[in-house]
Design a protein around this motif. Structure first.
Motif: not given
Length: 117
Positions: A15-19, A24-27, A54-62
């Motif tokens: 979870t910490a790694l994903s967050v 970093a994605q947002l920045i 892609p396992i640690v990347l996400h498309g948005g907050v939701a």
């Protein structure tokens, strides 16, 4: 006294790694572009790392929230039952397998931990 955040379980570490990666994605959106599952780049350019990243990347907050909620509900039980090494092995293998099938079945670009979870 100051509160210290400690990642003590495999689930909290994932979870910490994903967050952190999502931050970093947002920045820098280039983080997403560099690691997303892009079928053409995997099949035609040999960028096989895109089956894992892609396992640690996400498309948005939701997207991040739903995946981490699911992980928080399932991860501790799997970790306790099978042990950390097996949990991580299944998590990563599931994520990679999901990305392999996604690569073979669709040309859509994708990110996320759904296959792993």
């Amino acid at each position: 006294t100051a509160t210290t955040f400690r990642c003590t379980t495999t689930t909290s570490k994932i979870t910490a790694l994903s967050v952190l990666v999502f931050g970093a994605q947002l920045i820098s959106p280039s983080v997403t572009a560099a690691g997303a599952k892009v079928t053409e780049l995997i099949l035609n350019k040999g960028q096989y790392y895109r089956l894992l990243t892609p396992i640690v990347l996400h498309g948005g907050v939701a997207h991040l929230a739903v995946n981490m909620y699911s992980l928080a509900n399932l991860g501790p039980l799997v970790d306790r039952t099978f042990g950390t090494a097996r949990f991580l092995g299944v998590y990563l293998a599931g994520g990679v397998a999901g990305n392999v099938f996604s690569t073979l079945l669709t040309s859509s670009t994708s990110v996320g931990a759904s296959g792993a979870i």
